[in-house]
Design an enzyme around this catalytic site. Structure first.
Site, PDB file in Angstrom:
ATOM      1  N   HIS A   1       0.826  -1.211   0.000  1.00 44.94           N
ATOM      2  CA  HIS A   1       0.000   0.000   0.000  1.00 44.94           C
ATOM      3  C   HIS A   1       0.858   1.259   0.000  1.00 44.94           C
ATOM      4  O   HIS A   1       1.997   1.274   0.480  1.00 44.94           O
ATOM      5  CB  HIS A   1      -0.922   0.008   1.219  1.00 44.94           C
ATOM      6  CG  HIS A   1      -0.188   0.039   2.532  1.00 44.94           C
ATOM      7  ND1 HIS A   1       0.343   1.199   3.069  1.00 44.94           N
ATOM      8  CD2 HIS A   1       0.126  -0.946   3.399  1.00 44.94           C
ATOM      9  CE1 HIS A   1       0.938   0.923   4.214  1.00 44.94           C
ATOM     10  NE2 HIS A   1       0.830  -0.369   4.435  1.00 44.94           N
TER      11      HIS A   1
ATOM     12  N   GLU B   1      -2.754  -6.914   7.617  1.00 41.87           N
ATOM     13  CA  GLU B   1      -1.427  -6.913   8.241  1.00 41.87           C
ATOM     14  C   GLU B   1      -1.454  -7.724   9.531  1.00 41.87           C
ATOM     15  O   GLU B   1      -2.510  -8.029  10.100  1.00 41.87           O
ATOM     16  CB  GLU B   1      -1.001  -5.461   8.507  1.00 41.87           C
ATOM     17  CG  GLU B   1       0.358  -5.281   9.161  1.00 41.87           C
ATOM     18  CD  GLU B   1       1.518  -5.836   8.347  1.00 41.87           C
ATOM     19  OE1 GLU B   1       1.651  -7.082   8.312  1.00 41.87           O
ATOM     20  OE2 GLU B   1       2.295  -5.039   7.789  1.00 41.87           O
TER      21      GLU B   1
END
Length: 202
Positions: A9, A82
């Protein structure tokens, strides 16, 4: 044979100030939005057929910017989140050193000390591998892109290369592109943590 585009990202508001994100959900900042747009431009010449993303804002917003440019709707997969870093979520490195000095010292020595409230490495590895295995099963040929997080991408890459160390040796910059060739037997890293599309800016 499949190609996988692994995308970390773009920069979030917490990346900009050095906070541990884990499964917290800060959005992209203005720099991050520009990084995602530049990556989307890079992919125009050879776009993926499918686009997957973690549900966390920083990944999802990156995928949405890419998807709009390439006219591909991102598919959200919860398993691409994550690693949950537990009690140190939201802390800076300096705050970790102050509040958890033994943990900070273990990091300096390259050791892996347990973090209070963390997810656990084996459950994390299992869910990440399951997510990527599902993508490979759905797309055994052609190119798929996955927008996720440094820990997620590093864990999958370590799995593919059969590394047994407890942490990933791979680093991924915000907005970076890694390209893998995967055939179920002999994976190949064609490109690793490339950011040439960012051109040193922003």
């Amino acid at each position: 044979m499949a190609r996988l585009l692994l995308i970390r990202h773009a920069q979030s508001t917490w990346n900009a100030v050095g906070r541990m994100q884990g499964q917290a959900d800060p959005p992209l900042d203005d720099v991050g939005a520009q990084q995602a747009a530049r990556l989307a431009e890079r992919l125009l010449d050879d776009p993926p057929a499918a686009l997957y993303t973690s549900p966390l804002q920083r990944a999802r917003e990156t995928a949405e910017i890419i998807g709009r440019k390439l006219d591909i709707a991102p598919a959200v997969d919860e398993r691409l989140k994550e690693y949950d870093v537990g009690d140190i979520t939201g802390l800076t490195i300096e705050q970790v050193a102050e509040q958890y000095p033994s943990l900070a010292e273990s990091w300096k020595r390259g050791e892996q000390l347990s973090i209070p409230g963390e997810e656990g490495r084996e459950p994390f590895r299992a869910r990440v591998v399951a997510a990527f295995d599902g993508i490979y099963t759905r797309h055994p040929e052609g190119t798929s892109a996955v927008v996720a997080h440094g820990g997620t991408l590093g864990t999958y890459l370590s799995h593919l290369l059969r590394l047994s160390i407890p942490y990933s040796p791979f680093g991924f910059d915000n907005g970076s592109l890694t390209i893998l060739r995967v055939d179920g037997v002999k994976p190949r890293i064609l490109l690793l943590n490339d950011t040439c599309h960012l051109g040193g800016e922003p």
